[in-house]
Write an enzyme that holds these catalytic residues in place. Structure first.
Site, short mmCIF file in Angstrom:
data_model
loop_
_atom_site.label_atom_id
_atom_site.label_comp_id
_atom_site.label_asym_id
_atom_site.label_seq_id
_atom_site.Cartn_x
_atom_site.Cartn_y
_atom_site.Cartn_z
CG ASP A 135 -0.27 -0.42 2.51
OD1 ASP A 135 0.96 -0.30 2.59
OD2 ASP A 135 -0.97 -0.86 3.44
CG ASN A 188 -8.87 -1.52 11.89
OD1 ASN A 188 -7.90 -2.12 11.42
ND2 ASN A 188 -9.40 -0.47 11.31
CG HIS A 229 -5.68 -2.13 8.76
ND1 HIS A 229 -5.85 -1.00 9.53
CD2 HIS A 229 -4.34 -2.23 8.56
CE1 HIS A 229 -4.67 -0.46 9.78
NE2 HIS A 229 -3.75 -1.18 9.21
C1 GLP Z 1 -0.47 0.19 8.65
C2 GLP Z 1 -0.14 -0.41 7.26
C3 GLP Z 1 -0.27 -1.88 7.30
C4 GLP Z 1 0.46 -2.33 8.57
C5 GLP Z 1 -0.38 -2.00 9.76
C6 GLP Z 1 0.27 -2.30 11.09
O1 GLP Z 1 -1.52 1.06 8.61
N1 GLP Z 1 -0.85 0.07 6.15
O2 GLP Z 1 0.28 -2.44 6.13
O3 GLP Z 1 0.64 -3.71 8.51
O4 GLP Z 1 -0.87 -0.70 9.67
O5 GLP Z 1 1.25 -1.35 11.40
P1 GLP Z 1 2.25 -1.52 12.60
O6 GLP Z 1 3.16 -2.62 12.27
O7 GLP Z 1 2.94 -0.20 12.70
O8 GLP Z 1 1.43 -1.81 13.81
#
Ligand code: GLP
Length: 241
Positions: A67, A139, A141
């Site tokens: 992304d 959440n 995602h």
């Molecule tokens: C972000 C990214 C995701 C990532 C997730 C977790 O928003 N778009 O690809 O895996 O959130 O992030 P983190 O590893 O900082 O908790």
């Protein structure tokens, strides 16, 4: 779904790096999907130290980031392009033309649609994703596929959930967290041959428990991974028996 629990972030990162490097050793021309966020930083640090420009780990590989934010330049300090250069791309022998990140610097709707279609076609033209590494949002995602995303979704522009923008606010000290992003869809991710999900830290405890419950539904995007035949979950959060 295979679950692997580690005592800490370092052990999780070590295992993730080993999986990536072993995959590249077995199939040097692998097509990888790569995540951003805090969780994969330990993975990238280990890959960079194991695999400098002399060892040719990535010489034949192709990567696609999951992304990118929309509406900021790729050189913006908070962009995922900047992140990838800082943590991986500046240090390994991946050919610049083989490292793909969605172009979110476009502002108009029509060219953005074209960029999403181009990205999806490029993945297909590369032979499809061999191995996708994913992080896990609080959440649930994956990529930027927020709750409610259809499981057959493909690369597209999405509106970020308020909680996601808050979780990522540290990357935008002036408070200008983008409202939108381009993300591979859940369908794009599920088409990968192998998937490794990384979930680290206390803030992921609830999301990990929800995933582990096995309940599958669009309200919790990561639950789509139960529909895939080859998923490993690497986590350092306590798992119930
Ligand atoms: C972000 C990214 C995701 C990532 C997730 C977790 O928003 N778009 O690809 O895996 O959130 O992030 P983190 O590893 O900082 O908790």
């Amino acid at each position: 779904m295979r679950w692997e629990r580690f005592d800490d972030f370092d052990a999780l990162s070590e295992r993730a790096a080993r999986l990536l490097l072993e995959h590249l050793a077995t199939k040097p021309d692998s097509v990888l999907a790569l995540p951003t966020g805090r969780t994969p930083i330990g993975l990238y640090a280990r890959v960079v130290s194991a695999c400098n420009r002399e060892t040719h780990c990535f010489a034949e590989a192709t990567t696609f980031n999951l992304d990118e934010y929309v509406g900021i330049d790729s050189s913006h300090p908070g962009s995922y392009c900047t992140y990838m250069k800082r943590h991986l791309l500046d240090f390994v022998d991946l050919k610049p033309g083989n490292a793909h990140i969605p172009n979110g610097s476009i502002n108009d709707a029509e060219p953005l649609l074209e960029e999403c279609a181009r990205y999806e076609q490029l993945i297909a033209a590369s032979g499809g994703l061999d191995l996708a590494f994913l992080g896990l949002g609080r959440n649930g995602h994956i990529g930027f596929n927020e709750p409610g995303t259809p499981f057959d979704s493909r690369t597209r522009v999405v509106e970020l959930a308020a909680s996601t923008r808050q979780a990522n606010a540290a990357d935008f000290p002036d408070g200008s967290v983008p409202l939108h992003a381009i993300t591979m869809g859940i369908g794009t991710i599920l088409a990968a041959r192998h998937i490794v999900l990384l979930a680290s830290g206390a803030s992921k405890t609830d999301a990990v428990a929800r995933l582990r419950s096995g309940a599958v539904g669009e309200a919790f995007p990561a639950s789509a991974l139960w529909l895939h035949p080859d998923v490993r979950v690497l986590t350092d959060v306590p798992l119930e028996a």
